[in-house]
Write an enzyme that holds these catalytic residues in place. Structure first.
Site, short mmCIF file in Angstrom:
data_model
loop_
_atom_site.label_atom_id
_atom_site.label_comp_id
_atom_site.label_asym_id
_atom_site.label_seq_id
_atom_site.Cartn_x
_atom_site.Cartn_y
_atom_site.Cartn_z
N ASP A 7 0.81 -1.21 0.00
CA ASP A 7 0.00 0.00 0.00
C ASP A 7 0.85 1.27 0.00
O ASP A 7 2.08 1.22 -0.07
CB ASP A 7 -0.96 -0.03 1.19
CG ASP A 7 -2.29 0.64 0.89
OD1 ASP A 7 -2.34 1.51 0.01
OD2 ASP A 7 -3.29 0.27 1.54
N HIS A 8 0.18 2.38 0.09
CA HIS A 8 0.80 3.71 -0.02
C HIS A 8 1.97 3.89 0.93
O HIS A 8 1.95 3.44 2.07
CB HIS A 8 -0.23 4.81 0.21
CG HIS A 8 -0.76 4.84 1.62
ND1 HIS A 8 -0.16 5.58 2.61
CD2 HIS A 8 -1.80 4.21 2.18
CE1 HIS A 8 -0.82 5.42 3.74
NE2 HIS A 8 -1.82 4.59 3.51
N ASP A 9 3.00 4.56 0.44
CA ASP A 9 4.14 4.99 1.24
C ASP A 9 4.95 3.86 1.88
O ASP A 9 5.71 4.10 2.82
CB ASP A 9 3.71 5.99 2.32
CG ASP A 9 3.04 7.21 1.72
OD1 ASP A 9 3.67 7.88 0.87
OD2 ASP A 9 1.86 7.49 2.06
#
Length: 115
Positions: free
Chosen positions: A38-40
């Site tokens: 997922d993000h980051d």
């Protein structure tokens, strides 16, 4: 794969895998079928993410780690280098380098296997 994500040389992302915004995957890693990063998230070099594994946002995985089939790692956690996350594990706390964790919630096991 999000256009803001980056993937290192020699890394393979297989069918159905999802790489979120601003995720960074190192060199010579594998994001297997239907896994999600997922993000980051930051994933180091030589990491194996097995089919169906899930990394929530902002997870940091160091070099040489193995993340087993259908494992889940919660938001913002840190997984040390050469760790092993067992199949189906639900990781709710940071994992130190070289440790093996299994279960729900994931707990460290003492391994007699040599790597």
């Amino acid at each position: 794969m999000s256009p803001s994500a980056s993937i290192g040389d020699g890394t393979v992302v297989l069918a159905g895998a999802v790489i979120g915004p601003s995720a960074r995957i190192g060199r010579s890693s594998i994001v297997n079928h239907a896994a999600s990063v997922d993000h980051d998230c930051t994933v180091g070099d030589y990491v194996n993410i097995c089919p169906g594994a899930r990394l929530a946002g902002a997870v940091h995985v160091e070099e040489g780690t193995f993340i087993g089939l259908n494992a889940a790692i919660l938001q913002g956690l840190h997984i040390g280098h050469d760790a092993v996350i067992g199949a189906g594990a639900v990781v709710i706390a940071n994992v130190d380098a070289g440790r093996t964790v299994v279960g729900n919630p994931a707990r460290q096991i003492i391994s007699t296997m040599k790597r």
